[in-house]
Design a protein around this motif. Structure first.
Motif: not given
Length: 176
Positions: A3, A96, A148-149, A94, A109, A54, A122, A107
């Motif tokens: 990341q 994914v 988790e995010v 964010v 962000a 997300v 990450w 990921i």
């Protein structure tokens, strides 16, 4: 899986060839409409209690015309821009990104949340999810990752009374 913010892919004939030979129906049978619905619900759940967004994109393979020049990281960054994940009010989007052919998860962000979460966090989240996916636990691994995010976003952008508003769609985007 790393990341970082700087695209660093090298031209790769092998990567391009993998995309050409990839047969989607042999690899994405797990992604049923029910699975998409459950993952969409997980995205909605991951967005509760904070000001972040997300966004989940699952893609069978890199676009053939670009696969020689770009890797999954660059593709994720492109999609981050294309789907305007960067365009949230507090820069807390964010993305994914899962690429089935390459067995990669990235990921990306936005700068708001990246100011609080180190790249190693990450990366560890990606590695954990990829390990689960390799063990044929795709949906479970992605669900845990989304949780988790959401927890990270709640930690830094907590809202006591979460409004019903949504800056981005929660629906899983599946790119064939």
């Amino acid at each position: 899986m790393a990341q970082n913010n700087a695209p660093s892919s090298q031209a790769s004939f092998a990567r391009w060839w993998r995309q050409v030979l990839f047969v989607p129906m042999l690899h994405s049978k797990w992604l049923t409409s029910e699975t998409k619905a459950r993952l969409t619900a997980k995205v909605t759940e991951a967005e509760r209690g904070h000001r972040g967004e997300v966004f989940l994109i699952i893609e069978n393979q890199l676009p053939i015309q670009a696969a020689y020049h770009i890797d999954c990281r660059e593709r994720a960054v492109d999609l981050f821009s294309e789907y305007r994940v960067w365009d949230t009010e507090e820069n807390t989007g964010v993305l994914v990104y899962v690429n089935i052919c390459e067995h990669k998860l990235e990921i990306v962000a936005d700068r708001g949340i990246s100011a609080h979460v180190s790249p190693t966090v990450w990366c560890a989240m990606c590695e954990k999810a990829v390990a689960g996916i390799a063990n044929q636990k795709v949906e479970e691994s992605l669900s845990e990752l989304l949780d988790e995010v959401g927890q990270l976003l709640r930690q830094y952008y907590h809202l006591e009374h979460d409004p019903a508003g949504n800056e981005l769609s929660d629906a899983v985007v599946f790119l064939r």
